[in-house]
Design a protein around this motif. Structure first.
Motif, PDB file in Angstrom:
ATOM      1  N   LEU A  29      66.638  39.189  51.394  1.00 14.38           N
ATOM      2  CA  LEU A  29      65.718  38.241  51.093  1.00 14.38           C
ATOM      3  C   LEU A  29      66.038  36.885  50.328  1.00 14.38           C
ATOM      4  N   ARG A  50      59.398  34.442  50.813  1.00 14.37           N
ATOM      5  CA  ARG A  50      60.374  35.519  50.613  1.00 14.37           C
ATOM      6  C   ARG A  50      61.157  35.482  49.517  1.00 14.37           C
ATOM      7  N   GLU A  92      67.211  45.822  50.361  1.00 15.68           N
ATOM      8  CA  GLU A  92      66.430  44.484  51.205  1.00 15.68           C
ATOM      9  C   GLU A  92      66.082  43.312  50.248  1.00 15.68           C
ATOM     10  N   GLN A  97      58.683  38.178  47.841  1.00 16.55           N
ATOM     11  CA  GLN A  97      58.957  39.739  48.450  1.00 16.55           C
ATOM     12  C   GLN A  97      60.118  40.384  48.126  1.00 16.55           C
ATOM     13  N   ALA A  98      61.013  39.335  47.756  1.00 13.68           N
ATOM     14  CA  ALA A  98      62.671  40.065  47.173  1.00 13.68           C
ATOM     15  C   ALA A  98      62.072  40.264  45.723  1.00 13.68           C
ATOM     16  N   GLU A 121      68.566  34.940  52.371  1.00 13.21           N
ATOM     17  CA  GLU A 121      68.020  33.985  53.672  1.00 13.21           C
ATOM     18  C   GLU A 121      66.753  32.658  52.836  1.00 13.21           C
TER      19      GLU A 121
END
Length: 494
Positions: free
Chosen positions: A334, A280, A330, A283-284, A337
């Motif tokens: 992430l 994550r 987004e 991805q961020a 999260e």
């Protein structure tokens, strides 16, 4: 008066017939951004070493031409067994190393076995050790190489700088005093300044036009501009100041040559170090990257966006830039999260090339927009090789990987990315053992997708090759299908 004019014309004709013509220059001074850490391409990673040595000082059994195709070199021909496991190479006769030692099949056996030995320090050892089973000398000009499994890239890989042929007598000193079989021989290395080569008068192949070539190390963009304008260097194959290209486009004394490279420019990530071991977080970071802003700011408009570790001009390429589109909101989600609602601090180590130093500044701003505070640490090239590449002591770094078709490096869990994924490793194992082109394309695209989905690195752009040359220089490569500043065809015109 008529007689006087006739006599004058005759005198001029006589003078013209006996006056020496101005011969084209036979020396050249080429600017390079990075100085090599050493001059042995089999033990030193990075393009800087190969820019000086590849196809100039050293040669392999095969060589890669400027179109990316495999051509004969020290092996003038070869045959392949029906099962694609045995390659029999016929070697060029009457070849000598620069110290006068004759070249023969024993040198091939020594060089290949040196690459695949358990204690090998070859920078691309995995390309060969997992493929080559044995090397056998048939006679002085014939050598047989047996593979463990078919390899669609084998002849290409033999043409890389990591697979050059060395002499057992001199290999131990190649880092500082390289001795090969190539068209140029090493003269001197003034550390921090230049490397000088001269034409090999005993070269076995096609004669070259240049008598002398000097590689001058100029990393500072302003100094690079001044050196070209003053005539202190005759050209750069990768110009250190792309922002100044318009100055040279407008000057008829120079030629600006824009081509492509195999250089995937990355925000390379230490996947084994927290918090980057969390998908994550990676991805961020991917969502935080604005590629076009990087191309404009770090590449000055030169470059093509990429979404995985693959060159856009390759027929196997697929566009994966929208896997994680630019979306800072987004990216923040992430991070929260993953347990970082307020972001975190990190470092980016930057080698001394303009795209990295400029790109690092832009990336720091982009990461800050999602809460990641990145400290920029400038390092010299030798320090980058030690800290990042060898010791894996980094969080993030910006670098271009310029070796062709090198997606397989991600299958090595000990590579500096620290990416250990059995699924990807299985894809690459199949790719390496496949010779059917359609199957290879499918597997290469599976590999690209896996890297993109895993956000292993931040995939930025394919580095352009922006050359600036004296307009009387010809024969340089427009594109860079492999690392190297190949001198063999370079010459001056009047």
């Amino acid at each position: 008066m008529k007689l006087r004019n006739t006599l004058a014309a005759a005198a001029l004709a006589i003078l013209a017939s006996v006056a020496p013509a101005f011969a084209a220059r036979t020396d050249i001074r080429i600017g390079l951004v990075l100085e090599p850490a050493a001059l042995d391409p089999t033990t030193t990673a990075g393009a800087a070493t190969k820019e000086v040595t590849y196809q100039n000082i050293f040669e392999g059994l095969t060589q890669i031409d400027q179109n990316g195709a495999v051509q004969p070199a020290l092996a003038t021909s070869w045959t392949i067994s029906p099962d694609n496991l045995t390659y029999t190479f016929t070697l060029a006769p009457n070849v000598k190393f620069h110290d006068g030692t004759p070249f023969a099949a024993d040198d091939v056996k020594f060089s290949i076995e040196r690459i695949i030995a358990p204690d090998s320090t070859n920078s691309q050892k995995d390309l060969y050790a997992g493929v080559i089973d044995s090397v056998t000398v048939i006679d002085p000009l014939t050598v047989e190489i047996k593979l463990k499994a078919p390899s669609g890239n084998f002849l290409f890989d033999l043409g890389r700088g990591a697979a050059i042929i060395v002499s057992p007598k001199t290999e131990a000193n190649n880092a500082t005093h390289p001795i090969g079989t190539g068209p140029f021989r090493f003269v001197q290395w003034d550390k921090g300044s230049r490397v000088v080569l001269e034409r090999n008068p005993d070269y076995w192949g096609k004669p070259v036009a240049l008598d002398k070539a000097t590689f001058v190390f100029i990393g500072d963009p302003a100094t690079a501009v001044s050196a070209l304008l003053a005539g202190d260097v005759d050209g750069f194959n990768n110009f250190a100041a792309p922002e100044a290209v318009d100055i040279f486009k407008a000057n008829p004394q120079f030629t600006v040559a824009v081509g492509t490279t195999e250089g995937e420019t990355l925000l390379a990530t230490n996947n084994k170090r927290k918090p980057f071991d969390d998908l994550r977080v990676r991805q961020a970071i991917a969502h935080a990257i604005n590629r076009q802003e990087l191309i404009e700011g770090a590449g000055h408009g030169f470059g093509v966006p990429i979404g995985s570790h693959f060159a856009p001009h390759n027929p196997y390429y697929i566009d994966l830039t929208n896997t994680y589109p630019f979306d800072p909101a987004e990216g923040k989600r992430l991070l929260a999260e993953a347990g970082f609602p307020n972001g975190f601090s990190t470092t980016i180590k930057l080698p001394p090339v303009p795209y990295a130093r400029l790109g690092g500044q832009i990336l720091a701003q982009q990461l800050a927009a999602i809460g990641i505070k990145a400290q920029l640490i400038n390092v010299e090239w030798a320090q980058w090789l030690t800290d990042v590449y060898t010791n894996h002591d980094f969080d993030l770094t910006v670098i271009s990987h310029v070796e062709p078709f090198d997606i397989g490096i991600y299958a090595d869990p000990n590579y500096y990315f620290g990416y250990d994924d059995p699924e990807f490793q299985a894809i690459i194992a199949k790719l390496n053992a496949t010779t059917d082109d359609a199957q290879r394309k499918d597997l290469a695209q599976q590999a690209q997708r896996r890297l993109a989905e895993q956000a292993v690195n931040g995939y930025l752009f394919e580095l352009a090759q922006v050359g600036v040359w004296n307009s009387k220089v010809q024969g340089y490569w427009l594109n860079a299908p492999i690392e190297g500043m190949v001198l063999r065809d370079i010459h001056w015109v009047d």
